[in-house]
Design an enzyme around this catalytic site. Sequence first.
Site, PDB file in Angstrom:
ATOM      1  N   GLU A 173       0.826  -1.195   0.000  1.00 18.13           N
ATOM      2  CA  GLU A 173       0.000   0.000   0.000  1.00 18.13           C
ATOM      3  C   GLU A 173       0.867   1.256   0.000  1.00 18.13           C
ATOM      4  O   GLU A 173       0.509   2.273  -0.590  1.00 18.13           O
ATOM      5  CB  GLU A 173      -0.962  -0.031   1.193  1.00 18.13           C
ATOM      6  CG  GLU A 173      -2.013  -1.143   1.125  1.00 18.13           C
ATOM      7  CD  GLU A 173      -1.493  -2.557   1.369  1.00 18.13           C
ATOM      8  OE1 GLU A 173      -0.357  -2.684   1.899  1.00 18.13           O
ATOM      9  OE2 GLU A 173      -2.198  -3.524   1.036  1.00 18.13           O
ATOM     10  N   HIS A 196     -11.410  -6.652   8.153  1.00 19.10           N
ATOM     11  CA  HIS A 196     -12.187  -6.357   6.947  1.00 19.10           C
ATOM     12  C   HIS A 196     -13.415  -5.533   7.320  1.00 19.10           C
ATOM     13  O   HIS A 196     -14.430  -5.584   6.624  1.00 19.10           O
ATOM     14  CB  HIS A 196     -12.641  -7.636   6.238  1.00 19.10           C
ATOM     15  CG  HIS A 196     -11.526  -8.514   5.797  1.00 19.10           C
ATOM     16  ND1 HIS A 196     -10.988  -9.496   6.579  1.00 19.10           N
ATOM     17  CD2 HIS A 196     -10.831  -8.554   4.632  1.00 19.10           C
ATOM     18  CE1 HIS A 196     -10.008 -10.115   5.923  1.00 19.10           C
ATOM     19  NE2 HIS A 196      -9.900  -9.570   4.750  1.00 19.10           N
TER      20      HIS A 196
HETATM   21  C1  LIG Z   1      -1.743  -5.180   4.202  1.00 23.09           C
HETATM   22  C2  LIG Z   1      -2.682  -6.021   3.426  1.00 23.09           C
HETATM   23  N1  LIG Z   1      -2.968  -5.720   2.141  1.00 23.09           N
HETATM   24  C3  LIG Z   1      -3.853  -6.464   1.439  1.00 23.09           C
HETATM   25  C4  LIG Z   1      -4.489  -7.537   2.002  1.00 23.09           C
HETATM   26  C5  LIG Z   1      -5.528  -8.345   1.195  1.00 23.09           C
HETATM   27  N2  LIG Z   1      -5.008  -9.661   0.832  1.00 23.09           N
HETATM   28  C6  LIG Z   1      -5.233 -10.753   1.595  1.00 23.09           C
HETATM   29  S1  LIG Z   1      -4.473 -12.121   1.033  1.00 23.09           S
HETATM   30  C7  LIG Z   1      -3.835 -11.282  -0.297  1.00 23.09           C
HETATM   31  C8  LIG Z   1      -2.936 -11.997  -1.272  1.00 23.09           C
HETATM   32  C9  LIG Z   1      -1.698 -12.539  -0.639  1.00 23.09           C
HETATM   33  O1  LIG Z   1      -0.924 -13.248  -1.579  1.00 23.09           O
HETATM   34  P1  LIG Z   1       0.388 -14.027  -1.143  1.00 23.09           P
HETATM   35  O2  LIG Z   1       1.222 -13.168  -0.281  1.00 23.09           O
HETATM   36  O3  LIG Z   1       1.026 -14.543  -2.369  1.00 23.09           O
HETATM   37  O4  LIG Z   1      -0.121 -15.219  -0.232  1.00 23.09           O
HETATM   38  P2  LIG Z   1      -1.032 -16.449  -0.629  1.00 23.09           P
HETATM   39  O5  LIG Z   1      -2.449 -16.022  -0.415  1.00 23.09           O
HETATM   40  O6  LIG Z   1      -0.743 -16.789  -2.026  1.00 23.09           O
HETATM   41  O7  LIG Z   1      -0.672 -17.534   0.318  1.00 23.09           O
HETATM   42  C10 LIG Z   1      -4.246  -9.945  -0.282  1.00 23.09           C
HETATM   43  C11 LIG Z   1      -3.891  -8.953  -1.307  1.00 23.09           C
HETATM   44  C12 LIG Z   1      -4.170  -7.822   3.347  1.00 23.09           C
HETATM   45  N3  LIG Z   1      -4.719  -8.858   3.993  1.00 23.09           N
HETATM   46  N4  LIG Z   1      -3.285  -7.065   4.029  1.00 23.09           N
END
Ligand SMILES: Cc1ncc(C[n+]2csc(CCOP(=O)(O)OP(=O)(O)O)c2C)c(N)n1
Lengths: 422, 422, 351, 351
Positions: free
Chosen positions: C74, C143
């Site tokens: 962000e 959320h």
């Molecule tokens: C600071 C923050 N930004 C955005 C999110 C929303 N979000 C939750 S999971 C995710 C994707 C994460 O991807 P990755 O790090 O590759 O982990 P994976 O889900 O593939 O295990 C996002 C964007 C969040 N939880 N926290």
Amino acid sequence: MASTRTAPPAKGLKNSRALSLRIPEPRFRPGEKADFSSLVIPEAGATPRPEVDTAPKDMRELAYGMIRVLDRDGQPVGPWNPKLDPATLKRGLKTMMLTRAYDDRMYRAQRQGKTSFYMKCTGEEAVAAAAAMVLTREDMCFPTYRQQGLLIARDYPLVDMMNQVYSNAKDPMKGRQLPVMYSSKKDGFFTISGNLGTQVPQAVGWAMASAYKGDDKIAATWIGDGSTAEGDFHEAMIFASVYRAPVILNIVNNQWAISSFHGIAGGEDATFASRAIGYNLPALRVDGNDFLAVYAATEWAAERARSNLGATLIEHYTYRAEGHSTSDDPSRYRPTDEGKIWPLGDPIERLKQHLIALGEWSDDKQQALYEELVELVRAAGRESETHGTLHAGERPSIKTMFEDVYKEMDWRLVEQRQELGI
Amino acid sequence: MASTRTAPPAKGLKNSRALSLRIPEPRFRPGEKADFSSLVIPEAGATPRPEVDTAPKDMRELAYGMIRVLDRDGQPVGPWNPKLDPATLKRGLKTMMLTRAYDDRMYRAQRQGKTSFYMKCTGEEAVAAAAAMVLTREDMCFPTYRQQGLLIARDYPLVDMMNQVYSNAKDPMKGRQLPVMYSSKKDGFFTISGNLGTQVPQAVGWAMASAYKGDDKIAATWIGDGSTAEGDFHEAMIFASVYRAPVILNIVNNQWAISSFHGIAGGEDATFASRAIGYNLPALRVDGNDFLAVYAATEWAAERARSNLGATLIEHYTYRAEGHSTSDDPSRYRPTDEGKIWPLGDPIERLKQHLIALGEWSDDKQQALYEELVELVRAAGRESETHGTLHAGERPSIKTMFEDVYKEMDWRLVEQRQELGI
Amino acid sequence: MNAMTKTEEAKLDAASPMNMIQAINSALDIMLGRDPNVLTFGEDVGYFGGVFRATEGLQKKYGLNRCFDTPITEGGIIGTAIGMATYGLRPVVEIQFADYIYPGYDQIVSEAARIRYRSAGDFTAPMTIRTPYGGGIFGGQTHSQSPEALFTHVAGVVTVIPSNPYDAKGLLISAIESDDPVVIFEPKRLYNGPFEGYPDKPVTPWQKVEGNLVPEGYYTVPLGKARTVREGQDVTVLAYGTMVHVAVAAATEAGVDAEVIDLRTLAPVDLEAIVASVRKTGRCVIVHEATRTSGFGAELSALVQEHCFYALEAPILRVTGWDTPYPHAFEWEYFPGPTRVARALKQVMVG
Amino acid sequence: MNAMTKTEEAKLDAASPMNMIQAINSALDIMLGRDPNVLTFGEDVGYFGGVFRATEGLQKKYGLNRCFDTPITEGGIIGTAIGMATYGLRPVVEIQFADYIYPGYDQIVSEAARIRYRSAGDFTAPMTIRTPYGGGIFGGQTHSQSPEALFTHVAGVVTVIPSNPYDAKGLLISAIESDDPVVIFEPKRLYNGPFEGYPDKPVTPWQKVEGNLVPEGYYTVPLGKARTVREGQDVTVLAYGTMVHVAVAAATEAGVDAEVIDLRTLAPVDLEAIVASVRKTGRCVIVHEATRTSGFGAELSALVQEHCFYALEAPILRVTGWDTPYPHAFEWEYFPGPTRVARALKQVMVG
Ligand SMILES: Cc1ncc(C[n+]2csc(CCOP(=O)(O)OP(=O)(O)O)c2C)c(N)n1
Ligand SMILES: Cc1ncc(C[n+]2csc(CCOP(=O)(O)OP(=O)(O)O)c2C)c(N)n1
Ligand SMILES: [Mg+2]
Ligand SMILES: [Mg+2]
């Protein structure tokens, strides 16, 4: 199955050796004798110069080398020699000398109580001076407080710089900024932030905007060795890498971050340039006190950016020869002679020596130029002071305090301005 | 001086080529045929295993290799073979299978409206299962939402996990957390955060605390490929490097971050493991679907940490075989068969094949174990549901909503609890 | 629903009953179409069209460069957007949930908000940050948050919260056209339909809400102007986002002739509208989902008593989320629903 | 100065007239000595002793491990401190200026403040964040900010602001011993001596301030308890930090019999003390340096009118910093000095 093993039980059976913390310390503290003889510095000319379209993975070693052009005798050697003509070299020398003369005067002005604060870039003048000559005014520089040389190289009026430092009636920043926090869009000089590191993703975004528009402008940004620890630095590298932004990311490794030596920022075991490797960005490590080396490296990175090949990280290896700012006293945390024995010397001295070696310059000319520049600064100082200094003389109009928070003043600011009675 | 050049004027005279932005895209989108034949994956056994006290700079290539133990025929090969006995292997297999059975049931429970949300780790079970067997309960794991296998490996009661997912009367988190956000200090499992990346500096801090105390505990943390872009990741690497923290930093590169492929996180041009290089930390890149490889890499990193040599970064190369969560529909952004043709296969299948190749296992035994575990999960599910599900049955006491904000409730919370009438 | 004023109705020739996501999507579509300097990006915003689908179809229509996915940072998203804005673009970035805006907080507070002032107008950062906020969806702690007060305190940032599709579109267009940085918190509970706060009552989709017509074309709703949603004589209710609908329901539930004001812009708030109403009614109830202490309700309460002290017949009451994180299982005990608001309305009537 | 109550005076056997930096240093020294789990770190905190010298001599006395320099990353400093606190340590970290706390904001808001709640007490984060704040030193925009309201809104964090050496030491010790995360904003303008807000009047160093005696040993000042600095009958002034001294000067300047309350802890604030005083005086003026909109003054105003509505004889007034960044050249036009506070005191007396 005698050679197989069982996973350890979830509890116990660990190596019971007591762990300990490693807190890095600089090699020399006040009272100790600094000694840089063990510092590994590649010879001038030794680091190769790949083509700008070489794949980053094929030039990772540049992050551990050091681009140096001027040898011990002031002769330019090796593939990075930018082969500049004497007029250009003299312009570089003058910019650096003017920067130093300006710094000296403003530092004294602060000591005389004419402003609250000042920061010099002594010993690091080449970093900004050379870059400003490679880049154009349409490109955008996102500097820290230690690249005043960029403005000076672009002939930004010294008087205006001083007006900003004094927060006087003619201050282009209307008295709002701490001294040294200049801004000049028309000169490709971004408004300096007091918050370290924030300008780096901004520079990447600006460069992305140029590419988005199909323009040909590039961005450059500078960050101190210490500040590379901020998350912004990493976030900027990711964006620069992913979107192939036409930007030059400069790290000015002047060995110190206020009282903390570079090891506290992780710079003892790895070079700062090597941070780029994990993002598939090329990284150059440069003798930051060698005007020709900085010029050549910046030119290489700019060509890469302009060829749409993306970002380059440049680590400028230099030394902060004076205190962090007028609020600092470096004798409390490092040997006072450290700067003097610093093996890469002084950038002004080295360029002067080069010009003399070329037969284009002399000690007398140097002295004459020095005196001319000091006088120039003195005259500018006198003029600026007629517009006021921080605690004396004219200030910007108080009502401007409420302007530029938003484009238009809303009722809150109008009401508050009335409350102040103006 | 014909060969010398003048600096360009500050305006104009640039290369006038129009720049453009590069926006990375995955190679295959829905409707297209995924094809991984061009993916370069080192052979099992090919990546060397240096001693743990090797200097990071002498093992940088590990960040570009891939530690793989199981070959195509399920035979363990090469220097990273951890040589585990069959009982240990079976424990690993069982953990992974139980994790998958648990995921399947809870996913269905969400679909049945018994809770609001669920996240599976299908295809990535080896990452957590193997690590949990190497580390002890006194060590601390700082997981994301996709390492439920750590708890399962430690025989944390499935019923309690479900109680958390259902936010029911027996939920150890008292209904406060989103499902899957477990916490169990006694099992060395840190409270999961909904904010990506924050656990990484915390893990480093925890490890620093152990070293500070002269204890022998180490920390491990996991972060997704996508989340490595957060500033926290970089900040954690710096602290880990500077203070030589006894911590294992795991990146679970499952190729996707919700709908964004790994290239959006900078993982197309460079490996995620190579991020460590700029911090002088060693990095291992591991076949994350090879239980033995994950085991061996974790063991190596743990030994390094316990020997006070500091942190290691491990990139687990794997594939998120299902949707991101119950809120996701991956068929909208990637070919549905991508997971099936993913070249590193399924970790459960591969460990099963290995045990069969050892003569220690059979398809029948696999089927029997599968049925046993499904029944185990079903029984736990039934028990948990007697304590309530999100929208039906018992919940934690409402007044606990005001507890644990602070150690003691202050007047604000007391007043507000009264306002709610409880 | 009384979403539109007379002059606004004139523009409804080509209008359709969009939901709030469609309205936001339409605003982005129109601005991408009108101004080549507008672009939009964020996590999952490109090909996928955003986890709430606000950018659906935009990448396809405008190309990869105009609508794309970003790394999960962000700080990086907002920092690069600032750089773009200073170049002359008008970036619109999505922060996936308002709960995740904090890693970008420094760039907003220290940079976007300050650049015009500190450079004396030499540089400006016209940019829009869109982010879904608020509870009511069993989103748990991360959320469901309502962090608006952390932005209203920041001089230099405009803070906006729409409560219906018409406003969402018109305010978003105004934000994109604004030369100041704007943060728009979108009440995600309202994306599909208005929500009065009765969890057991089926939700009416926006498409079926009477009077919900959103012009297909370009129009704006001005920043800094509130809207009276329900006229009344007895008490003024100050609300925004989801709470606007809750307040209207609560007035009915309490049988109190409440005047409900939808603030729409929180900073700068429409003081005139507030003062006029409270001077008329002599009573005031403030409603928000955020944690009470130092929430935006505190500022509203302070403003009301500063400007309407002599008109007030009873203490101003705040109905808010509790001073706790948002607890997953206690959604409806945390959410300031119509029953709690109705109780406050009755209480303020007795003084 | 009326810094101490009778019971506190009893402990003054071995006391000396420390300035605020010395008092803070003494608190750290004592806690490092008493509890091996206490350690302190931050930018320039180690060998150098901090840019304001609050940790001077501590590395020498307690060793590298107990007091050290960190990389320049506020997120990393706070994030690792959280990890340490969950291990069982009691880290005390310094953020060099409060203006630089934002890069660590996510770790404070989403993590330190939430860990106890979200893990139902399984994990806790007892840690202290010290940071110099406030203006009056010609520090310009990024060395003058007062961001306390951005923390009082965060449930789970305790927010503390001392106004004199005695309190600074006692509150810091309480913070370190607290099992909750505490943010202490230290009014840097008060480090060397009290400041009444008259820029031209020479500052009296703390050492020369009558009654300023700080015990050399261990003692605590309780969190959550305000202190009446000046008793009065006519109007209650709520203040903290530097503004406590300004308020006392303003009462004299205005010739109003003001009761000045030094809140000391902002969250949870000492409501009882506030209500008792306002019910007595019937009038209230709130003073802070921070930007007005959504400042902590808003919460105070809301609380006062909620709890003392029927006792109030005039509108509560706020005297605050303006809704602008802190401008370098206009230090004294921005700073809410005694003249502005005195004017408010007189105004509130006429109602
Ligand atoms: C600071 C923050 N930004 C955005 C999110 C929303 N979000 C939750 S999971 C995710 C994707 C994460 O991807 P990755 O790090 O590759 O982990 P994976 O889900 O593939 O295990 C996002 C964007 C969040 N939880 N926290
Ligand atoms: C976010 C933030 N944290 C801390 C500071 C305080 N600070 C100002 S300069 C400085 C040292 C910077 O060192 P370095 O990056 O090496 O740059 P140099 O001063 O050596 O050029 C610090 C810690 C700040 N301005 N911003
Ligand atoms: Mg430095
Ligand atoms: Mg992933």
